[in-house]
Design an enzyme around this catalytic site. Structure first.
Site, PDB file in Angstrom:
ATOM      1  N   HIS A  65      28.810  45.638  30.638  1.00 25.28           N
ATOM      2  CA  HIS A  65      27.877  44.830  30.930  1.00 25.28           C
ATOM      3  C   HIS A  65      26.518  45.322  30.698  1.00 25.28           C
ATOM      4  CE1 HIS A  65      31.016  43.605  34.142  1.00 25.28           C
ATOM      5  NE2 HIS A  65      30.628  42.772  34.086  1.00 25.28           N
ATOM      6  N   ASP A  98      25.395  47.990  33.150  1.00 23.17           N
ATOM      7  CA  ASP A  98      26.380  49.098  33.338  1.00 23.17           C
ATOM      8  C   ASP A  98      25.846  50.336  32.528  1.00 23.17           C
ATOM      9  OD1 ASP A  98      28.111  47.380  34.715  1.00 23.17           O
ATOM     10  OD2 ASP A  98      29.345  47.317  32.849  1.00 23.17           O
ATOM     11  N   MET A 137      34.160  44.997  23.270  1.00 19.14           N
ATOM     12  CA  MET A 137      33.601  43.781  23.970  1.00 19.14           C
ATOM     13  C   MET A 137      32.265  44.142  24.665  1.00 19.14           C
ATOM     14  SD  MET A 137      33.642  42.752  27.445  1.00 19.14           S
ATOM     15  CE  MET A 137      34.976  42.832  28.328  1.00 19.14           C
ATOM     16  N   GLU A 193      35.763  33.514  30.745  1.00 19.56           N
ATOM     17  CA  GLU A 193      36.597  34.094  31.828  1.00 19.56           C
ATOM     18  C   GLU A 193      36.810  33.358  32.833  1.00 19.56           C
ATOM     19  OE1 GLU A 193      36.406  38.272  32.552  1.00 19.56           O
ATOM     20  OE2 GLU A 193      37.558  38.160  34.444  1.00 19.56           O
ATOM     21  N   LYS A 247      37.727  32.291  36.779  1.00 17.99           N
ATOM     22  CA  LYS A 247      38.265  32.719  38.310  1.00 17.99           C
ATOM     23  C   LYS A 247      37.849  31.657  39.246  1.00 17.99           C
ATOM     24  CE  LYS A 247      37.203  36.699  41.355  1.00 17.99           C
ATOM     25  NZ  LYS A 247      36.439  37.738  41.780  1.00 17.99           N
ATOM     26  N   GLU A 293      42.202  36.743  33.049  1.00 19.29           N
ATOM     27  CA  GLU A 293      42.418  37.813  33.729  1.00 19.29           C
ATOM     28  C   GLU A 293      43.611  37.644  34.807  1.00 19.29           C
ATOM     29  OE1 GLU A 293      39.181  40.161  35.589  1.00 19.29           O
ATOM     30  OE2 GLU A 293      40.726  40.131  37.443  1.00 19.29           O
ATOM     31  N   HIS A 313      42.996  36.823  38.423  1.00 10.78           N
ATOM     32  CA  HIS A 313      42.288  35.404  38.717  1.00 10.78           C
ATOM     33  C   HIS A 313      43.207  34.226  38.455  1.00 10.78           C
ATOM     34  CE1 HIS A 313      38.357  37.560  37.130  1.00 10.78           C
ATOM     35  NE2 HIS A 313      38.944  37.899  38.153  1.00 10.78           N
ATOM     36  N   ASP A 322      42.054  40.442  30.172  1.00 14.53           N
ATOM     37  CA  ASP A 322      41.701  41.326  31.351  1.00 14.53           C
ATOM     38  C   ASP A 322      42.904  41.437  31.964  1.00 14.53           C
ATOM     39  OD1 ASP A 322      38.412  40.512  32.345  1.00 14.53           O
ATOM     40  OD2 ASP A 322      39.045  41.446  30.701  1.00 14.53           O
ATOM     41  N   ASP A 326      40.230  39.039  45.101  1.00 13.69           N
ATOM     42  CA  ASP A 326      40.445  39.652  43.909  1.00 13.69           C
ATOM     43  C   ASP A 326      40.803  41.142  44.037  1.00 13.69           C
ATOM     44  OD1 ASP A 326      38.276  39.639  40.836  1.00 13.69           O
ATOM     45  OD2 ASP A 326      40.512  39.916  41.234  1.00 13.69           O
ATOM     46  N   ASP A 384      41.927  43.417  41.519  1.00  9.03           N
ATOM     47  CA  ASP A 384      41.859  44.200  40.306  1.00  9.03           C
ATOM     48  C   ASP A 384      42.498  45.392  40.397  1.00  9.03           C
ATOM     49  OD1 ASP A 384      38.193  43.365  39.899  1.00  9.03           O
ATOM     50  OD2 ASP A 384      40.062  42.317  39.257  1.00  9.03           O
ATOM     51  N   ASP A 394      40.762  45.403  33.222  1.00  7.70           N
ATOM     52  CA  ASP A 394      39.664  45.122  33.935  1.00  7.70           C
ATOM     53  C   ASP A 394      39.902  45.342  35.714  1.00  7.70           C
ATOM     54  OD1 ASP A 394      37.459  42.272  34.773  1.00  7.70           O
ATOM     55  OD2 ASP A 394      37.271  44.617  35.592  1.00  7.70           O
TER      56      ASP A 394
HETATM   57  C1  DIG Z   1      35.471  40.249  36.399  1.00  9.85           C
HETATM   58  O1  DIG Z   1      36.855  39.980  36.255  1.00  9.85           O
HETATM   59  C2  DIG Z   1      34.794  40.008  35.204  1.00  9.85           C
HETATM   60  C3  DIG Z   1      33.436  40.972  35.133  1.00  9.85           C
HETATM   61  O2  DIG Z   1      33.964  42.216  35.552  1.00  9.85           O
HETATM   62  C4  DIG Z   1      33.096  41.078  33.783  1.00  9.85           C
HETATM   63  O3  DIG Z   1      32.186  40.141  33.430  1.00  9.85           O
HETATM   64  C5  DIG Z   1      34.518  40.570  32.826  1.00  9.85           C
HETATM   65  C6  DIG Z   1      34.518  41.358  31.803  1.00  9.85           C
HETATM   66  O4  DIG Z   1      35.928  41.791  31.568  1.00  9.85           O
HETATM   67  N1  DIG Z   1      35.413  40.292  33.846  1.00  9.85           N
HETATM   68 MN    MN Z   2      38.969  40.430  38.854  1.00 11.91          MN
HETATM   69 MN    MN Z   3      37.756  40.289  34.559  1.00 14.06          MN
END
Ligand code: DIG
Ligand code: MN
Ligand code: MN
Length: 391
Positions: free
Chosen positions: A55, A58, A89, A182, A184, A218, A221, A246, A256, A258, A292
């Site tokens: 990002h 970051d 990316m 993406e 969610k 993802e 998600h 992801d 979530d 992760d 991710d």
């Molecule tokens: C969360 O799953 C999102 C953020 O971390 C980011 O914007 C995106 C990129 O992988 N995934």
């Molecule tokens: Mn996530």
């Molecule tokens: Mn993600």
């Protein structure tokens, strides 16, 4: 070093925010010392990763001056060069700063929407400068708790306006960049707009430049919605819209998490890798394989690199298993495509003649209903490949 040691040809990537996650959660502070982005690049390279994603914030602190930004970018580029790492990316943080507390592109306040567009253009410039070819949009704050706050259609329309605007910006700048949306379903907002990959695929079809826009599904998600991630990815691949992915792991019905790839539902992780690698025969996914996800809060820095290595090793182990599974003669016999020379031509490309022949075909539903499909045998074969007693 063994067959599952990752190398750059595997195209594994991690976000700065993933291995850089300091272990903070809603119930407690950091458990790890934050790491510098240049150090993360070096350590990921040592682990065998191909690239690193980010990002904007970051790398570049929110509100940094242009001179500070350029100095940080110069140093970061040096670390990428020194460690043979790339940035496939990039994305924008449109969810941390309080200005985005009620969303960015979908906010009711035009000043917030303007700030979000400006921040995203700057972040796109940064990503392109670092070599990114894929730009992800995750609308973490694009949603509601008090749903009376806006007509949901206005959120959709505002998001479309932003996407079309930013696609035009990329074209105007002649950037070689594609967008990946993406989905969610919730968290941090009570309900997030465009909650699944399916919603995103439809939304893309309503844009002015749909050819520039794909999805970044993802694992966690889609699982949060109780949906099949494998089927979501398959639908994206089938319409050539899987621009990024992801990878992580998730328990159904949880926040979530992760988690490290493959560390929860091994069957689904196996079926996902099988799909992505095309061992079943379809075209494989050739984009970056992005994890991710992050290490458990319990871990120290050594545990973070255990997490990173484990993510990549599990993917490679499942890839090898998928190859052996789809080469297994018994499996191939059980899933062989059924052909019917007389009927196959009648099942697509309607004509009156075909429909008349279809109506005249001899089909016995009772006999067809009695047929056993041997899926118990097939699934047991898959389990035995996964459990390491076959293949
Ligand atoms: C969360 O799953 C999102 C953020 O971390 C980011 O914007 C995106 C990129 O992988 N995934
Ligand atoms: Mn996530
Ligand atoms: Mn993600």
């Amino acid at each position: 070093m063994d067959a599952y040691t990752p190398n750059k040809s595997d195209r594994f990537t991690f976000g700065l925010w993933t291995v850089g996650n300091p272990g903070r959660d809603p119930f407690g502070p950091e458990t790890r010392v934050p790491m510098r982005p240049t150090y993360i690049v070096q350590k990921l390279a040592e682990c065998g990763a191909y690239g690193v994603n980010l990002h904007d914030n970051d790398l570049i602190p929110f509100g940094a001056s242009a001179a500070q930004r350029d100095s940080i970018v110069r140093e970061f580029k040096g670390a990428l060069e020194d460690n043979g790492m790339v940035v496939p990316m990039a994305t924008t943080n449109l969810f941390s700063h309080p200005v985005f507390k009620d969303g960015s592109f979908s906010s009711n306040d035009p000043k917030v929407r303007a700030f979000a567009l400006r921040k995203t253009m700057d972040a796109i410039d940064l990503g392109v400068e670092l070599g990114a070819k894929i730009y992800v949009f995750w609308g973490g704050r694009e949603g509601t708790e008090a749903d009376a706050c806006r007509d949901p259609r206005s959120a959709i329309a505002r998001t479309r306006d932003a996407m079309d605007y930013l696609c035009e910006y990329v074209k105007d700048q002649r950037y070689e960049l594609r967008f990946a949306l993406e989905a969610k379903p919730n968290e941090p907002r009570g309900d997030i707009y465009f909650p699944t990959t399916g919603h995103m695929l439809h939304f893309i079809s309503t844009l002015a430049h749909p050819e520039m826009v794909g999805v970044n599904p993802e694992v966690a998600h889609e699982n949060m919605s109780g949906l099949s991630f494998v089927h979501a990815v398959a639908q994206a691949m089938e319409c050539a819209k899987l621009f990024h992915i992801d990878l992580n792991a998730q328990k159904i019905g949880r926040y979530d998490q992760d988690l490290r790839f493959g560390s929860e539902d091994v069957r689904q992780a196996f079926l996902l890798v099988r799909l992505l690698e095309g061992t079943l025969g379809g075209a494989p996914y050739t984009g970056p394989l992005h994890f991710d996800s992050h290490a458990y809060r319990t871990e120290d820095e050594a545990g973070v690199w255990d997490f990173a290595r484990g993510s990549m090793r599990t993917y490679k182990i499942l890839k090898a298993k998928a190859k052996r599974f789809d080469a297994d003669p018994e499996v191939r016999a059980l899933i062989a495509e059924q052909k019917d020379a007389a009927l196959d031509p009648l099942l697509s490309g309607y004509t009156r003649e075909k429909s008349a022949k279809l109506r005249g075909a001899v089909l016995d539903p009772e006999e067809l209903g009695r047929k056993g499909l041997s899926y118990e045998k097939l699934d047991q074969l898959m389990m035995e490949h996964l459990l390491g007693v076959r293949g």
